[in-house]
Design an enzyme around this catalytic site. Structure first.
Site, PDB file in Angstrom:
ATOM      1  N   ILE A 110       1.499  -9.936   7.045  1.00  0.00           N
ATOM      2  CA  ILE A 110       2.657  -9.140   6.624  1.00  0.00           C
ATOM      3  C   ILE A 110       3.859 -10.047   6.845  1.00  0.00           C
ATOM      4  O   ILE A 110       4.036 -10.617   7.928  1.00  0.00           O
ATOM      5  CB  ILE A 110       2.767  -7.810   7.402  1.00  0.00           C
ATOM      6  CG1 ILE A 110       4.003  -7.011   6.975  1.00  0.00           C
ATOM      7  CG2 ILE A 110       2.733  -7.994   8.902  1.00  0.00           C
ATOM      8  CD1 ILE A 110       4.052  -5.587   7.547  1.00  0.00           C
ATOM      9  N   SER A 111       4.659 -10.227   5.795  1.00  0.00           N
ATOM     10  CA  SER A 111       5.733 -11.220   5.840  1.00  0.00           C
ATOM     11  C   SER A 111       6.794 -10.879   6.880  1.00  0.00           C
ATOM     12  O   SER A 111       6.988  -9.716   7.248  1.00  0.00           O
ATOM     13  CB  SER A 111       6.409 -11.337   4.467  1.00  0.00           C
ATOM     14  OG  SER A 111       5.521 -11.876   3.536  1.00  0.00           O
ATOM     15  N   GLN A 112       7.492 -11.918   7.299  1.00  0.00           N
ATOM     16  CA  GLN A 112       8.643 -11.776   8.193  1.00  0.00           C
ATOM     17  C   GLN A 112       9.669 -10.855   7.515  1.00  0.00           C
ATOM     18  O   GLN A 112       9.999 -11.041   6.342  1.00  0.00           O
ATOM     19  CB  GLN A 112       9.225 -13.172   8.386  1.00  0.00           C
ATOM     20  CG  GLN A 112      10.304 -13.297   9.407  1.00  0.00           C
ATOM     21  CD  GLN A 112      10.650 -14.772   9.633  1.00  0.00           C
ATOM     22  OE1 GLN A 112       9.895 -15.655   9.254  1.00  0.00           O
ATOM     23  NE2 GLN A 112      11.784 -15.011  10.237  1.00  0.00           N
TER      24      GLN A 112
ATOM     25  N   ARG B  92       8.490  -0.273   9.067  1.00  0.00           N
ATOM     26  CA  ARG B  92       7.501  -1.358   9.069  1.00  0.00           C
ATOM     27  C   ARG B  92       6.325  -1.043  10.007  1.00  0.00           C
ATOM     28  O   ARG B  92       5.201  -1.494   9.789  1.00  0.00           O
ATOM     29  CB  ARG B  92       8.176  -2.677   9.498  1.00  0.00           C
ATOM     30  CG  ARG B  92       7.262  -3.908   9.319  1.00  0.00           C
ATOM     31  CD  ARG B  92       7.978  -5.165   9.756  1.00  0.00           C
ATOM     32  NE  ARG B  92       7.255  -6.389   9.416  1.00  0.00           N
ATOM     33  CZ  ARG B  92       6.953  -7.352  10.280  1.00  0.00           C
ATOM     34  NH1 ARG B  92       7.293  -7.224  11.567  1.00  0.00           N
ATOM     35  NH2 ARG B  92       6.321  -8.432   9.893  1.00  0.00           N
TER      36      ARG B  92
END
Length: 215
Positions: free
Chosen positions: A62-64, A36
């Protein structure tokens, strides 16, 4: 950051995913393999391994990671699927999908995000992802039908063009809701006679917007 400290962070990252319900081994393996940190730039880079959403350009996020994992898990990928992702964002979710699918098509309305995501895909040698700048609410008719569709922005209802581009037996996972505060993650399965809907969990996503972005 030292190698040991980075390794420790990544172990904690995977532990956080498991503790929040990401239990599918293939999904966890993909999330261990795809860094990530490669998708988070600037000020927030040192928070890449925390289970939280982070800002990216063009007013997006940016998603969890745990949500990325749960959405990926909900798709029930087989390794042979052709997948459409609506909302490329940083490219992180597409990269996870690429490790679990035959082919990933990802679209975003912001040219800058698509360009930057492509750079990361190239650097990571992810050759089974094709990224487009397009209005994702219309899907990709030229590439349809799809075995799986993942939407990373919230609509009031599942968009008709996306439902139409799903194969019989195919699965779409997306957030639906009328506001930023009340959204549910749902799984739609196309059957011979129509669509089955499963409500999975409450979520918060940016809204699905029609048209192309300014950058």
């Amino acid at each position: 950051m030292s190698e040991d400290a980075l390794s420790e962070r990544k172990m904690q990252f995977l532990y956080a995913l498991r503790s929040r319900g990401v239990t599918d081994t293939s999904v966890l393996n993909a999330m261990e393999k795809i860094d990530r940190g490669a998708f988070v730039r600037g000020l927030f880079q040192d928070r890449a391994y925390e289970d939280m959403p982070l800002p990216i350009p063009c007013g997006q996020t940016i998603s969890q990671p745990s949500v990325v994992g749960l959405m990926t898990q909900a798709l029930r990928l087989t390794g042979r699927d052709k997948v459409l992702e609506v909302g490329t964002g940083s490219g992180y979710q597409a990269a996870i999908l690429s490790a679990l699918s035959r082919r990933v098509y990802t679209v975003d309305r912001h040219r800058r995000l698509v360009r930057e995501a492509r750079e990361v895909f190239d650097a990571m040698n992810l050759t089974n992802i094709t990224a487009f700048t397009a209005d994702g609410s219309f899907g990709l008719p030229d590439q349809a039908p799809f075995d799986r569709i993942l939407v990373t922005a919230a609509a009031e209802d599942p968009p008709g063009p996306l439902l139409a581009q799903l194969k019989t037996g195919g699965i779409m996972v997306l957030p639906v809701g009328q506001s930023d505060h009340v959204q549910s993650l749902i799984r739609v399965t196309r059957t011979e006679s129509g669509f089955d809907y499963d409500e999975l969990r409450p979520v918060r996503f940016v809204p699905l917007v029609e048209g192309l972005g300014k950058e």
